[in-house]
Write an enzyme that holds these catalytic residues in place. Sequence first.
Site, PDB file in Angstrom:
ATOM      1  N   LYS A  40       0.833  -1.205   0.000  1.00 23.11           N
ATOM      2  CA  LYS A  40       0.000   0.000   0.000  1.00 23.11           C
ATOM      3  C   LYS A  40       0.869   1.257   0.000  1.00 23.11           C
ATOM      4  O   LYS A  40       2.056   1.208   0.306  1.00 23.11           O
ATOM      5  CB  LYS A  40      -0.948   0.003   1.199  1.00 23.11           C
ATOM      6  CG  LYS A  40      -1.660  -1.313   1.447  1.00 23.11           C
ATOM      7  CD  LYS A  40      -2.549  -1.779   0.310  1.00 23.11           C
ATOM      8  CE  LYS A  40      -3.384  -2.984   0.732  1.00 23.11           C
ATOM      9  NZ  LYS A  40      -4.016  -3.698  -0.357  1.00 23.11           N
TER      10      LYS A  40
HETATM   11  C1  LIG Z   1      -4.864  -4.942   0.591  1.00 27.54           C
HETATM   12  C2  LIG Z   1      -6.313  -4.973   0.679  1.00 27.54           C
HETATM   13  C3  LIG Z   1      -6.975  -5.524   1.790  1.00 27.54           C
HETATM   14  C4  LIG Z   1      -6.235  -6.252   2.886  1.00 27.54           C
HETATM   15  O1  LIG Z   1      -5.316  -5.472   3.578  1.00 27.54           O
HETATM   16  P1  LIG Z   1      -4.369  -6.178   4.666  1.00 27.54           P
HETATM   17  O2  LIG Z   1      -3.861  -5.018   5.485  1.00 27.54           O
HETATM   18  O3  LIG Z   1      -3.268  -6.849   3.902  1.00 27.54           O
HETATM   19  O4  LIG Z   1      -5.177  -7.122   5.448  1.00 27.54           O
HETATM   20  C5  LIG Z   1      -8.353  -5.449   1.840  1.00 27.54           C
HETATM   21  N1  LIG Z   1      -9.060  -4.870   0.853  1.00 27.54           N
HETATM   22  C6  LIG Z   1      -8.469  -4.346  -0.229  1.00 27.54           C
HETATM   23  C7  LIG Z   1      -9.303  -3.691  -1.276  1.00 27.54           C
HETATM   24  C8  LIG Z   1      -7.076  -4.389  -0.364  1.00 27.54           C
HETATM   25  O5  LIG Z   1      -6.505  -3.889  -1.457  1.00 27.54           O
END
Ligand SMILES: *Cc1c(COP(=O)(O)O)cnc(C)c1O
Length: 375
Positions: free
Chosen positions: A180
Site C-alpha cells: 500500500k
Molecule cells: C490490501 C487490501 C486488503 C487487505 O489489507 P491487509 O492489510 O493486507 O489485510 C483489503 N481490501 C483491499 C481492497 C485491499 O486492497
Amino acid sequence: MIEVAKPWFSEAEQMAAADAIASGWVAQGPRVEAFERAVADVVGAEHGVALSSATAGLHLALAVAGVGQGDEVVVPSLSFIASANAPTYVGATPVFADVDAATQNLTPASVAAALTPRTRAVLLVHQGGTPADVAGMHAMCDPLGVTVVEDAACAIGSTYDGRPIGSHSDLVVFSFHARKILTTGEGGMVMARRSGDATRLRRLRDHGVDVNASERHRARSTSPEHYVERGFNYRMTDIQAAVGLVQLGRLDELVSRRRELAAHYRRALGDLPGITCVADPPWGRANFQSFWITLPEGCAGRRDELLRQLLVEGISARRGFMAAHLEPVHAGAAALALPVTEELTKRSLVLPLHHGLTLDDLDRVAAVVRSAWPS
Ligand SMILES: *Cc1c(COP(=O)(O)O)cnc(C)c1O
C-alpha cells in the site's frame, strides 16, 4: 528490473523503529496511540483504532456495525480476496455486485440490483485508491438502514468531494501493508465516527478486555482487568506505529509524486486506440496507489502475452484486480451476472508505479506496451 511496487523508506523510519525498540515498549503502547491520533487528524476522522491488518479491520468494522448470522453484505467481486471473506468472519454472506468500467468500483445502481430484505451492509471498496461514489452510496443506502462500511485499504491520501477518504462514513478501514502507499510492513486502522464504536473496536482487538495495557500502566492500577466479551488479538506493535508516524508525515509527498507519475503514463499511453488508463473520477482525486490500463474488448488473450513481454524487458507488472467469485473459495457464490467484473479481470493490468521510479523508467514501460500495441 523495474518493480511493480516498492515501499519508500528513508533513514527516519529506520531510526523511529530503533527508538521504539530502545524504549523497551514494543507491543501496543504510546506510539500506537500517537499514530491513531495523527491518522485521525490527517483524514478528518473522530477516532482511529490501529490493528494488525485491514483484514482484521474489515472483520471488526462489520462486527461493530452489528452485521451477523443470516445477514447479507454487498461486496464487489472485483477486489482483493479479503473484501469477500470479511462478511463470512461474522457469519454473514457476501453478495457480489458488479462494478463500473471507468472506476472499477461499485455504483449505487450496481448495489441496488443486489439488495434483498436481508442486506445489512455494503462494503464499498475504493479500488487501487480510486475513490468510489461515497455520497451516492450513502444517499441510496442510508434511508434503507443499510450500513456503508468503506474498504479504503488502498485509499489513504485519496479524496472525495474535496475531503480525505476516511471522513465520510461511520467506519472506514485503511491498510498499511507493504504493497500500500503508506506502510508499516503489516497493519491497518479503522476510522470511527462514534466514540462507542471506537471503544468496542479497541476492546475487540485486545481479547475483549475492559482496560488496555498502557492505560493500566499509566494508572498504576492494581485492580484486575475483566474480559467482557469474546475478542481477538488484532493489535499493532509500537515498532510498526513508529514507522507509520514517519510515513504519515510524507503522505502528501507520496501522493503528489504518484499523481505526477500517473499523469506521465497517461500522456505516454493515452492515445493508444481502445486502451483506457485509470484516471480521477469526477468526484475526487485518486492517490494512484495502483496504475492500471484496460485493453480493448476482445483482447483479453493478449493481456498475459503483454505481461510476459514486459517481464522479458525486466519490468514486473501484474494482472488487474482479481474476481473473488472466480476463485475456488467463493466458486458458485455469485447470484447476479457480473459481466463488467469478468471483462475487467481478464483485460486489465497493473503497471509499475512507486516513488522510486523516474519518468525514464515509465517511458521504458510505455515503449513495451506501445510496441505490443501499434497505434
Ligand atoms: C490490501 C487490501 C486488503 C487487505 O489489507 P491487509 O492489510 O493486507 O489485510 C483489503 N481490501 C483491499 C481492497 C485491499 O486492497
